[in-house]
Design a protein around this motif. Structure first.
Motif, PDB file in Angstrom:
ATOM      1  N   TRP A   1      56.636  74.669   1.960  1.00  0.00           N
ATOM      2  CA  TRP A   1      57.714  74.744   0.982  1.00  0.00           C
ATOM      3  C   TRP A   1      57.175  74.910  -0.434  1.00  0.00           C
ATOM      4  O   TRP A   1      57.855  75.440  -1.311  1.00  0.00           O
ATOM      5  CB  TRP A   1      58.603  73.499   1.055  1.00  0.00           C
ATOM      6  CG  TRP A   1      59.600  73.605   2.160  1.00  0.00           C
ATOM      7  CD1 TRP A   1      59.489  73.114   3.422  1.00  0.00           C
ATOM      8  CD2 TRP A   1      60.863  74.282   2.113  1.00  0.00           C
ATOM      9  NE1 TRP A   1      60.581  73.431   4.175  1.00  0.00           N
ATOM     10  CE2 TRP A   1      61.448  74.153   3.392  1.00  0.00           C
ATOM     11  CE3 TRP A   1      61.558  74.978   1.113  1.00  0.00           C
ATOM     12  CZ2 TRP A   1      62.689  74.693   3.698  1.00  0.00           C
ATOM     13  CZ3 TRP A   1      62.802  75.519   1.432  1.00  0.00           C
ATOM     14  CH2 TRP A   1      63.354  75.377   2.721  1.00  0.00           C
ATOM     15  N   SER A   2      55.975  74.427  -0.662  1.00  0.00           N
ATOM     16  CA  SER A   2      55.451  74.479  -2.025  1.00  0.00           C
ATOM     17  C   SER A   2      54.619  75.723  -2.311  1.00  0.00           C
ATOM     18  O   SER A   2      54.227  75.971  -3.441  1.00  0.00           O
ATOM     19  CB  SER A   2      54.592  73.247  -2.298  1.00  0.00           C
ATOM     20  OG  SER A   2      53.433  73.286  -1.488  1.00  0.00           O
TER      21      SER A   2
ATOM     22  N   ASP B   1      58.977  63.537   0.237  1.00  0.00           N
ATOM     23  CA  ASP B   1      58.562  64.920   0.417  1.00  0.00           C
ATOM     24  C   ASP B   1      58.440  65.653  -0.912  1.00  0.00           C
ATOM     25  O   ASP B   1      57.523  66.435  -1.126  1.00  0.00           O
ATOM     26  CB  ASP B   1      59.572  65.674   1.292  1.00  0.00           C
ATOM     27  CG  ASP B   1      59.434  65.300   2.751  1.00  0.00           C
ATOM     28  OD1 ASP B   1      60.399  65.494   3.514  1.00  0.00           O
ATOM     29  OD2 ASP B   1      58.357  64.784   3.120  1.00  0.00           O
ATOM     30  N   GLU B   2      59.398  65.368  -1.770  1.00  0.00           N
ATOM     31  CA  GLU B   2      59.416  66.111  -3.038  1.00  0.00           C
ATOM     32  C   GLU B   2      58.144  65.853  -3.826  1.00  0.00           C
ATOM     33  O   GLU B   2      57.613  66.758  -4.470  1.00  0.00           O
ATOM     34  CB  GLU B   2      60.626  65.698  -3.904  1.00  0.00           C
ATOM     35  CG  GLU B   2      61.976  66.051  -3.299  1.00  0.00           C
ATOM     36  CD  GLU B   2      62.412  65.047  -2.256  1.00  0.00           C
ATOM     37  OE1 GLU B   2      63.289  65.390  -1.448  1.00  0.00           O
ATOM     38  OE2 GLU B   2      61.877  63.915  -2.236  1.00  0.00           O
TER      39      GLU B   2
ATOM     40  N   ALA C   1      55.393  70.257   3.874  1.00  0.00           N
ATOM     41  CA  ALA C   1      55.311  70.169   2.419  1.00  0.00           C
ATOM     42  C   ALA C   1      54.551  71.365   1.866  1.00  0.00           C
ATOM     43  O   ALA C   1      54.933  71.955   0.848  1.00  0.00           O
ATOM     44  CB  ALA C   1      54.626  68.863   2.014  1.00  0.00           C
TER      45      ALA C   1
ATOM     46  N   GLU D   1      55.287  67.637  -2.172  1.00  0.00           N
ATOM     47  CA  GLU D   1      55.357  69.067  -2.480  1.00  0.00           C
ATOM     48  C   GLU D   1      54.892  69.340  -3.887  1.00  0.00           C
ATOM     49  O   GLU D   1      54.200  70.322  -4.157  1.00  0.00           O
ATOM     50  CB  GLU D   1      56.810  69.560  -2.336  1.00  0.00           C
ATOM     51  CG  GLU D   1      57.182  69.978  -0.933  1.00  0.00           C
ATOM     52  CD  GLU D   1      58.661  70.333  -0.848  1.00  0.00           C
ATOM     53  OE1 GLU D   1      59.131  71.090  -1.735  1.00  0.00           O
ATOM     54  OE2 GLU D   1      59.327  69.853   0.081  1.00  0.00           O
ATOM     55  N   ARG D   2      55.301  68.476  -4.787  1.00  0.00           N
ATOM     56  CA  ARG D   2      54.915  68.666  -6.185  1.00  0.00           C
ATOM     57  C   ARG D   2      53.391  68.616  -6.318  1.00  0.00           C
ATOM     58  O   ARG D   2      52.777  69.416  -7.009  1.00  0.00           O
ATOM     59  CB  ARG D   2      55.571  67.567  -7.040  1.00  0.00           C
ATOM     60  CG  ARG D   2      55.280  67.636  -8.500  1.00  0.00           C
ATOM     61  CD  ARG D   2      56.084  68.766  -9.156  1.00  0.00           C
ATOM     62  NE  ARG D   2      55.776  68.848 -10.578  1.00  0.00           N
ATOM     63  CZ  ARG D   2      54.789  69.563 -11.078  1.00  0.00           C
ATOM     64  NH1 ARG D   2      54.013  70.268 -10.283  1.00  0.00           N
ATOM     65  NH2 ARG D   2      54.569  69.581 -12.366  1.00  0.00           N
TER      66      ARG D   2
END
Lengths: 586, 311
Positions: free
Chosen positions: A58-59, A26-27, A55, A30-31
């Motif tokens: 959150w981003s 996920d990270e 994603a 998201e990035r």
């Protein structure tokens, strides 16, 4: 690499691929998604699958809300936990022209209360046509310690006291952009509220405030804010004061002068000229209130790299404009007053080959005297010299179908075409025919057209053309036009990308209103005032389409059955609860 | 679809008006007194050309088409006598000047000024009078655009139209539009400002001709104003610095041979200052120019000498 991966995923969201994707951390996703800036792209991304939806939410750091009543602050906060920047638009656009009652709504306060709780790290707030009180500004000033940028356009309900609160408390402020607003200007002392230790300001725009400003405080402020790149002064600042400010701000990219008409001695003039010269960074120039033609040459050296010149508050004559433009080879955007007349527009055509946007405002639209202004000839002259023109706003007293046809032939790339023939319902002054063919030519030739404002004497034929050809049209403004319901039906039936439709004083009634039943959910909003719509028609619309808010504003003394002003918009927040008594939600 | 017949505020259709106005002396017969309702500018008792005016009126009515809501006031009754029949108005002050008050006693304007003022400046958007009104600019503008360039019968105030934001509306309203290109001389109550340019100077000045009583006064005033340019340097307050410079090097602009003072008169011709009596000069002067002698080729050599000899 990342973008192609995204593309592949978007193109084939079948189970095999998504199984592979779901193991994608996920990270990382998201990035990747955090690099997406366009909110439309983000909307598409969020629809791919549940993982992507999460994603994306959150981003996301910036949220754009085109109609503050389409959603509630709680819903926004629930979906997007990490917002640092908010852009909100409130009242219908016709509120700029006094067609919306004063207390209609669009108050920012409820939003700020939620933001204070959910987004304490909020940095930017940009508001358009919202109601803001000094109390709200005071809340804003203290609730967000990292607050950086405030931009207000066409808002009302606040005074300079609110600005004082911002200046006093926002230690990290980089931008204070107060554009045309209904502000209660109680004096210029607010500017002195910036503490002496405050140095972070990069953008300061108070051009549309009227009262005298504390100049010493301003001079010190500009002197210590070394990163200042945008400075737009108000009329109270004299030429002499401007010169003193500029000496301390060599790196300005955007300058709005104050009053450009003080009596200068020869030496003062020379000093000003010197200070203005060699400003290679300056790309935007505005202000020039009451500009005296004789001082304009002082600006010439500053104009070399100008891309945007806003002369819409300087009543220049054609010769003055021509001489100035000779020094602005890189101009892309130009706003002028119609005092420059057709001759001035010819000069634009001759001097500005790179021009992309032209706005011609009327100097004296309500005056009783014979005004000269600009005509179709000037419009045509510009089009010959500026083939890259894609945005035009043109106020004129007369126009012909032939001239408009010539203009769009020369400039087929128009994306925004806003023509205002100032006398309502005026025909082609040479042939006395309606202006249908003019706008027909526009929509047929300019396939990229996104925004259109029509005027003059128009029959349903204009709207047939629009419906048939304007396939990229998103915003349409109509006034004093059309012959029957058929016109509006053509538009609603024909323009697939239509998002905003605003209509006033047209003979469109219930049949027209109801023909767009399915369309309105794909649009942001519809405004109809002084048309032939009745309360029953609105009630029917409200009943059939529960996800639309149908609001009716009644005027005093009007017939009970008539729906004087109708505002329809889609919303996931349901009917609003803050409407004043004059606004009925059906 | 058929266009509805347009009616002007009197209730006549355009066609009817057209036929009526083709015979210009018929108006009185029809009881319309259209000529009498015209608001004109001009010297008292002067006649302005008639035929094109009527066409303008008709065209303006034609263009006044709308099914929209309008806010009209009733046609003014008793507002008929708009023509200024002032008798012996002095000089050029027959022009419509609401501020001049009782400036020129005998021109018949003073009495009707306040009335006029109140009619034209009615407060509130709703009450702009609807008149068959036509004004001529006080100096015949050469920039006329033909038939299209006429004000409609009245700019009746429609709410929110034209679509201009309040800030812009308020800003432009509080600052009257600039003089157009042709009106260099600004007339008002008791002052007569004309532009003064000097060849080579970066900016112009303005002088009020009314405060001088003679050419001599004008010359000395101009010398004071333009001294800094010939010296090439000004002190901080714009007055010529006199350190080390003798009297003779100071401007004797107009008495010396370097410059000649000329003016543009009402016909647009450039004339040498000093030929006509002062009063006639101030009446006809539109702007001044301090011209380099080398450029004054068109002037007779005698004139330049005359200049030198003038005291």
């Amino acid at each position: 690499m990342e973008s192609s991966e995204l593309k592949r995923s978007k193109d084939s969201p079948n189970s095999d691929e998504s199984a592979g994707l779901s193991s994608f951390p996920d990270e990382v996703l998201e990035r990747v998604l955090s690099l997406l800036k366009s909110h439309r792209d983000r909307s598409f991304v969020s629809l791919v699958c549940k993982d992507w939806y999460n994603a994306e939410r959150w981003s996301r750091t910036h949220v754009f809300i085109g109609n503050c009543y389409s959603v509630s602050p709680e819903i926004v906060a629930r979906r997007f936990p990490n917002i640092r920047s908010v852009t909100l638009k409130g009242k219908p656009r016709f509120s700029d022209f006094n067609l919306v009652p004063q207390n209609w709504g669009a108050d920012i306060h409820a939003w700020l209360v939620v933001f204070a709780a959910k987004y304490p790290f909020l940095e930017e707030l940009r508001l358009k046509r919202m109601a803001i009180s000094d109390e709200s500004l005071a809340l804003l000033a203290v609730a967000f310690p990292n607050f950086k940028a405030l931009s207000l356009l066409s808002c009302d309900g606040f005074s300079t006291n609110g600005l004082a609160a911002i200046a006093t408390n926002c230690k990290n402020l980089t931008e204070l952009d107060i554009q045309e607003n209904g502000i209660d200007d109680k004096g210029g002392s607010w500017l002195g509220c910036f503490p002496e230790s405050f140095t972070s300001l990069e953008v300061l725009n108070f051009a549309n405030l009227t009262s005298d400003i504390n100049f010493d405080a301003l001079e010190r402020l500009v002197g210590r804010c070394k990163s200042m790149r945008v400075l737009k002064l108000n009329r109270s600042i004299s030429l002499e004061q401007l010169q003193r400010l500029l000496v301390n701000a060599p790196q300005l990219a955007e300058l709005g002068t104050g009053s450009f008409s003080q009596e200068l001695t020869f030496r003062q003039y020379k000093e000003l000229e010197c200070t203005l010269s060699n400003r290679k960074n300056m790309h935007t120039l505005s202000g020039l209130w009451e500009a005296k033609g004789i001082y304009l040459p002082a600006l010439y050296p500053a104009c070399t790299n100008l891309t945007f010149l806003n002369l819409s508050y300087a009543a220049l004559q054609s010769s003055e404009l021509a001489k100035l433009l000779a020094h602005c080879p890189r101009l892309k955007r130009l706003w002028v007053l119609d005092t420059v007349q057709d001759k001035g527009l010819e000069a634009i055509g001759l001097n500005c080959p790179l021009l992309e946007e032209l706005r011609v405002f009327p100097d004296d639209p309500f005056g009783e005297e014979i005004v000269h202004g600009v005509t179709e000839a000037g419009f045509v002259a510009v089009s010959y010299g500026c083939p890259r023109l894609h945005y035009v706003l043109y106020f004129c007293q007369q126009m012909t179908n032939a001239a408009v046809a010539t203009v769009v032939q020369n400039c087929p790339d128009f994306t925004h075409f806003r023509l205002c023939i100032m006398n309502p319902g005026q025909p082609d002054y040479l042939t006395n025919e309606p202006m249908d063919e003019a706008f027909g030519a526009v929509v047929k030739t300019c396939t990229k057209l996104q925004r259109l404002s029509v005027s003059g004497l128009l029959t349903d034929l204009t709207f047939e053309y629009i419906g048939r050809y304007a396939k990229n049209l998103e915003t349409l403004s109509v006034a004093f036009a059309g012959s029957s319901d058929w016109g509006m039906q053509c538009v609603l039936g024909g323009c697939p990308k239509l998002r905003k439709l605003e209509i006033r004083d047209c003979p469109f009634g219930n049949a027209a209103l109801l023909s767009g039943l399915e369309k309105y959910e794909s649009m942001r909003s519809l405004w109809m005032s002084a048309c032939k719509v009745t309360m029953n028609g609105c009630r029917l619309l409200a009943r059939e389409m529960p996800r639309l808010n149908v609001e009716v504003m009644k005027e005093d003394g009007s017939d009970d059955s008539q729906a004087d002003k109708v505002y329809v918009y889609r919303s996931i927040a349901g009917p609003r609860r803050d409407a004043p008594p004059s606004v009925l939600t059906l | 679809m058929s266009k509805p017949i347009e009616h002007d505020y009197i209730g006549l259709s355009v066609q009817q008006l057209l036929s009526m106005e083709s015979s210009d002396s018929n108006n009185k017969k029809n009881g319309l007194h259209l000529k009498a309702t015209e608001l004109r500018l001009g010297l008292p008792g002067s006649e302005s050309p008639q035929s094109e005016d009527h066409d303008h009126n008709v065209l303006s009515l034609k263009s006044f088409v709308s099914g929209a809501k309008r806010v009209f006031s009733d046609a003014l009754d008793g507002g008929g006598k708009w023509v200024f029949s002032g008798g012996s108005g002095g000089g050029s002050e027959g022009l419509f000047s609401p501020r001049s008050g009782g400036n020129n006693g005998g021109n018949g304007l003073s009495g009707s000024d306040s009335g006029l003022g109140s009619l034209v400046l009615k407060d509130g958007a709703a009450t702009k009078p609807v008149l068959v009104q036509e004004k001529k600019p006080q100096v015949a503008g050469g920039s006329g655009h033909g038939t299209g360039n006429i004000a409609p019968a009245s700019k009746a105030q429609v709410v929110g139209w034209p679509p201009i934001r309040s800030f812009r509306k308020n800003t432009m309203a509080s600052h009257p539009p600039k003089d157009d290109d042709d009106a260099e001389a600004k007339l008002g109550a008791g002052c007569l400002y004309v532009k003064v340019s000097m060849d080579g100077a970066p900016y112009l000045r303005k002088v009020d001709l009314k405060i001088y009583g003679s050419y001599k006064e004008l010359y000395s005033a101009l010398e004071k104003m333009f001294s800094c340019f010939t010296i090439g340097q000004c002190g901080s307050h714009g007055v010529s610095s006199r350190d080390g410079l003798s009297e003779s090097r100071l401007i004797d602009l107009l008495h010396g041979s370097e410059y000649v003072l000329t003016y543009e008169d009402k016909d647009g011709d450039w004339m040498l200052v000093g030929d006509v009596p002062w009063q006639i000069f101030t009446d006809s002067c539109k702007r001044l120019r301090i011209m380099k002698s080398s450029e004054a080729i068109g002037l007779a050599p005698r004139a330049i000498e005359k200049c030198k000899n003038r005291s």
